[in-house]
Design a protein around this motif. Sequence first.
Motif, PDB file in Angstrom:
ATOM      1  N   GLY A 191     -52.241 -14.299  37.216  1.00 49.77           N
ATOM      2  CA  GLY A 191     -53.084 -15.353  37.785  1.00 49.77           C
ATOM      3  C   GLY A 191     -53.494 -15.245  39.227  1.00 49.77           C
ATOM      4  N   TRP A 192     -53.646 -14.085  39.781  1.00 48.79           N
ATOM      5  CA  TRP A 192     -54.291 -13.928  41.080  1.00 48.79           C
ATOM      6  C   TRP A 192     -53.863 -12.631  41.728  1.00 48.79           C
ATOM      7  CZ3 TRP A 192     -54.425 -17.270  46.185  1.00 48.79           C
ATOM      8  CH2 TRP A 192     -55.685 -17.097  46.794  1.00 48.79           C
ATOM      9  N   GLY A 193     -54.700 -12.106  42.631  1.00 48.97           N
ATOM     10  CA  GLY A 193     -54.433 -10.812  43.240  1.00 48.97           C
ATOM     11  C   GLY A 193     -54.128 -10.865  44.713  1.00 48.97           C
ATOM     12  N   SER A 194     -53.692 -12.014  45.196  1.00 47.57           N
ATOM     13  CA  SER A 194     -53.492 -12.126  46.636  1.00 47.57           C
ATOM     14  C   SER A 194     -52.113 -11.634  47.060  1.00 47.57           C
ATOM     15  CB  SER A 194     -53.651 -13.599  47.027  1.00 47.57           C
ATOM     16  OG  SER A 194     -52.853 -13.912  48.140  1.00 47.57           O
ATOM     17  N   PRO A 195     -52.005 -11.090  48.266  1.00 43.50           N
ATOM     18  CA  PRO A 195     -50.680 -10.709  48.760  1.00 43.50           C
ATOM     19  C   PRO A 195     -49.764 -11.917  48.912  1.00 43.50           C
ATOM     20  CG  PRO A 195     -52.418  -9.818  50.148  1.00 43.50           C
ATOM     21  CD  PRO A 195     -53.070 -10.788  49.219  1.00 43.50           C
ATOM     22  N   THR A 196     -50.342 -13.086  49.123  1.00 48.16           N
ATOM     23  CA  THR A 196     -49.519 -14.236  49.479  1.00 48.16           C
ATOM     24  C   THR A 196     -49.176 -15.135  48.304  1.00 48.16           C
ATOM     25  OG1 THR A 196     -51.525 -15.434  50.089  1.00 48.16           O
ATOM     26  CG2 THR A 196     -50.341 -14.337  51.860  1.00 48.16           C
ATOM     27  N   THR A 197     -49.919 -15.080  47.196  1.00 50.58           N
ATOM     28  CA  THR A 197     -49.670 -16.014  46.095  1.00 50.58           C
ATOM     29  C   THR A 197     -49.998 -15.369  44.758  1.00 50.58           C
ATOM     30  OG1 THR A 197     -50.670 -17.660  47.560  1.00 50.58           O
ATOM     31  CG2 THR A 197     -50.012 -18.421  45.380  1.00 50.58           C
ATOM     32  N   SER A 198     -49.154 -15.647  43.761  1.00 48.99           N
ATOM     33  CA  SER A 198     -49.500 -15.225  42.404  1.00 48.99           C
ATOM     34  C   SER A 198     -48.708 -16.023  41.377  1.00 48.99           C
ATOM     35  CB  SER A 198     -49.202 -13.742  42.196  1.00 48.99           C
ATOM     36  OG  SER A 198     -49.665 -13.358  40.919  1.00 48.99           O
ATOM     37  N   SER A 199     -49.295 -16.157  40.191  1.00 51.53           N
ATOM     38  CA  SER A 199     -48.617 -16.794  39.067  1.00 51.53           C
ATOM     39  C   SER A 199     -48.846 -15.960  37.818  1.00 51.53           C
ATOM     40  CB  SER A 199     -49.178 -18.201  38.809  1.00 51.53           C
ATOM     41  OG  SER A 199     -49.012 -19.045  39.921  1.00 51.53           O
ATOM     42  N   SER A 200     -47.999 -16.187  36.812  1.00 51.73           N
ATOM     43  CA  SER A 200     -48.193 -15.494  35.548  1.00 51.73           C
ATOM     44  C   SER A 200     -47.783 -16.413  34.409  1.00 51.73           C
ATOM     45  CB  SER A 200     -47.366 -14.207  35.505  1.00 51.73           C
ATOM     46  OG  SER A 200     -45.988 -14.503  35.579  1.00 51.73           O
ATOM     47  N   LEU A 201     -48.219 -16.060  33.204  1.00 53.20           N
ATOM     48  CA  LEU A 201     -47.963 -16.909  32.044  1.00 53.20           C
ATOM     49  C   LEU A 201     -47.893 -16.036  30.800  1.00 53.20           C
ATOM     50  CD1 LEU A 201     -47.900 -19.715  30.643  1.00 53.20           C
ATOM     51  CD2 LEU A 201     -50.405 -19.676  30.681  1.00 53.20           C
ATOM     52  N   VAL A 202     -46.858 -16.254  30.000  1.00 54.70           N
ATOM     53  CA  VAL A 202     -46.729 -15.545  28.728  1.00 54.70           C
ATOM     54  C   VAL A 202     -46.926 -16.539  27.598  1.00 54.70           C
ATOM     55  CG1 VAL A 202     -45.272 -14.115  27.258  1.00 54.70           C
ATOM     56  CG2 VAL A 202     -45.149 -13.884  29.744  1.00 54.70           C
ATOM     57  N   LEU A 203     -47.883 -16.237  26.725  1.00 53.99           N
ATOM     58  CA  LEU A 203     -48.196 -17.092  25.585  1.00 53.99           C
ATOM     59  C   LEU A 203     -47.905 -16.336  24.300  1.00 53.99           C
ATOM     60  CD1 LEU A 203     -51.684 -18.465  26.736  1.00 53.99           C
ATOM     61  CD2 LEU A 203     -49.478 -19.627  26.862  1.00 53.99           C
ATOM     62  N   SER A 204     -47.561 -17.098  23.239  1.00 53.37           N
ATOM     63  CA  SER A 204     -47.283 -16.433  21.973  1.00 53.37           C
ATOM     64  C   SER A 204     -47.615 -17.335  20.795  1.00 53.37           C
ATOM     65  CB  SER A 204     -45.809 -16.036  21.900  1.00 53.37           C
ATOM     66  OG  SER A 204     -45.512 -15.507  20.610  1.00 53.37           O
ATOM     67  N   LYS A 205     -47.959 -16.732  19.677  1.00 42.14           N
ATOM     68  CA  LYS A 205     -48.158 -17.513  18.451  1.00 42.14           C
ATOM     69  C   LYS A 205     -46.819 -17.922  17.844  1.00 42.14           C
ATOM     70  CE  LYS A 205     -49.813 -15.117  14.912  1.00 42.14           C
ATOM     71  NZ  LYS A 205     -50.636 -14.095  14.169  1.00 42.14           N
ATOM     72  N   PHE A 206     -45.732 -17.356  18.352  1.00 49.39           N
ATOM     73  CA  PHE A 206     -44.399 -17.742  17.895  1.00 49.39           C
ATOM     74  C   PHE A 206     -43.652 -18.470  19.012  1.00 49.39           C
ATOM     75  CE2 PHE A 206     -45.312 -13.780  15.459  1.00 49.39           C
ATOM     76  CZ  PHE A 206     -45.523 -14.411  14.245  1.00 49.39           C
ATOM     77  N   SER A 207     -42.842 -19.447  18.645  1.00 48.73           N
ATOM     78  CA  SER A 207     -42.188 -20.251  19.670  1.00 48.73           C
ATOM     79  C   SER A 207     -40.959 -19.564  20.242  1.00 48.73           C
ATOM     80  CB  SER A 207     -41.804 -21.619  19.109  1.00 48.73           C
ATOM     81  OG  SER A 207     -40.899 -21.465  18.046  1.00 48.73           O
ATOM     82  N   SER A 208     -40.515 -18.511  19.614  1.00 46.38           N
ATOM     83  CA  SER A 208     -39.361 -17.775  20.120  1.00 46.38           C
ATOM     84  C   SER A 208     -39.787 -16.348  20.374  1.00 46.38           C
ATOM     85  CB  SER A 208     -38.232 -17.797  19.099  1.00 46.38           C
ATOM     86  OG  SER A 208     -37.333 -16.742  19.376  1.00 46.38           O
ATOM     87  N   SER A 209     -39.126 -15.721  21.333  1.00 47.24           N
ATOM     88  CA  SER A 209     -39.472 -14.338  21.636  1.00 47.24           C
ATOM     89  C   SER A 209     -38.852 -13.371  20.641  1.00 47.24           C
ATOM     90  CB  SER A 209     -39.018 -14.000  23.052  1.00 47.24           C
ATOM     91  OG  SER A 209     -37.640 -14.255  23.180  1.00 47.24           O
ATOM     92  N   ASN A 210     -38.002 -13.865  19.757  1.00 50.50           N
ATOM     93  CA  ASN A 210     -37.364 -12.964  18.795  1.00 50.50           C
ATOM     94  C   ASN A 210     -38.230 -12.753  17.565  1.00 50.50           C
ATOM     95  OD1 ASN A 210     -35.033 -12.744  20.396  1.00 50.50           O
ATOM     96  ND2 ASN A 210     -34.417 -14.786  19.724  1.00 50.50           N
TER      97      ASN A 210
END
Lengths: 424, 135
Positions: free
Chosen positions: A405-424
Amino acid sequence: MGVLTGKTAIVGVGETTYYRDAGRTTLSLGVEAIRNAVKDAGLELSDIDGMTSYQAGGDSHGSNEMAQSLGMQLNYSLDIMGGGSSTEALVAHAAGLLAGGYCNNIVIFRSMRGRTGKRMGGQTPSGPVPAVAINTDGEALRIGVTTPAQNFGIAAMRYFKEYGAGTKQLAAVAMTHRYHATLNPRAFFYKKPLTLEDYISARWVSKPFRLFDCCLEMDVACAFVMTRKEMAYDLKHPPIYILGGSARTMSESPAYNPGRLNTAVHHHASNWASRRWMGMSGVTHKDIDTASFYDAFTFTPLIQMEGYGFVDHGEAGFWYEEGHGRLDARMPVNTSGSHLSEGYTHGIQMVVEMARQLRGRADCSTDACPDWEKGIHCFDREKGCRQVKKYGTQDSLPEVGFCGGWGSPTTSSSLVLSKFSSSN
Amino acid sequence: MTQSKPLPTPTPETQPYWDSCKSHAMKLPRCKSCSQFHFYPRALCPHCWSMDLEWVTASGKGKIYSYVISHRPAPGFQDDVPYIIGVVELDEGVRLMTNIVGVIPEPKNIWVGMDVSVEYEDVSETITLPTYKPI
């Protein structure tokens, strides 16, 4: 995994047309996008009891104004300052608010007249320029710095010097994202491919950036609806679960004072979250089927991919050049064309697009896939199908997506989305 | 109407810096506790968080850390395009953003690591702007 991994989901997405000149207020654009997202979820506007948004320097109407126009009664509203990195951070807020019971169905929106209102890339804003003190940004005006193209250009120049990347690698980013836009009926550059010659012959904006290194400023609003897992099952579309991510990691500006942290000017804030996003979501790079990286400029996806650990430092441009980010390759990126070729939304459209792709309901042209709304796709790119499939399969749908969520040296965020509610 | 370039407005924290520029002998803030310089001026040392600071005359010399050549004018820069915005790392170890002047703005003339020194431009009765020029 974080304690809220898979506990909340995106259940509705929507936007307005991407306009060069909407001839409408951000209030008008915003309520339309919110309405579209709520309808897409199969909810009523009266079901929404939380709303949150972001804006850059007062360039939009806020949640209360939207909710009043829509006749809503809310149990939570908040508008924050910021552009890139805000969407993913607000998702983190929303997950906590929903899980904590502060509200039940929350809308996140961004409404902007990025072309005809406040232009981030505008070099000649009307009215007097305010005198500013000298601080991290304040010295900018007196030395002629008013746009991100200049700041990111400085970062890119140093990056090139360190790693030997350059124009060809930036062009590969522009052409990859443009290719995806050519398949997206919503994109400004739908059916308009970009050749290397087009790219090279375009005018300079801030050397090393030419015109097509820079995002496409538009008037547009986007919105999406989040709810708790147990509320999500009976709605219109398959829910897309929030697994985790990182919410506005930040650090010092490396253009000043190589201080405590001594970061390089091309050092991206994602480096501070390179392990956190995996810990929070319970997945790793190998699980990511498709991704998006905030492409305000062709340069910015490179330092995000590297910072979040998808490739080593200095390699991302060559990764693009080798075609790994295109549809049907290992990890298709920015599949809507996003900022460079769909239109600039300060990041939110990449979450909207990721939700559509993970549902298996990318909105292809009806010529290519007349039943895309039922999740039926032909996967024929020549015909115009733009649905991502799992790498190496004939027609399996992607399961996990990553939004940077952004390319700045000072700030960034990220997000992982899935069609399954568990990572397993 | 042609817009003129904006000028800095000194704050209590930055006034000594602008005063030193006005006298063409730039000073930088240094920590009396850990002896490290920092920039921009602020209430405390970002290295050790001491508030015991002093102003020390700087060398005015450094190297180009990175740069960009802006082909579109910011307000007041209509007559200057293309112009160079640089990050300079001074010999004292601090970096700052500035304009690089006295060189034709083409990449072949400017490089990362190039030696530069400060130039002073008196733009008003109270403000002198520091820029940097290749040595």
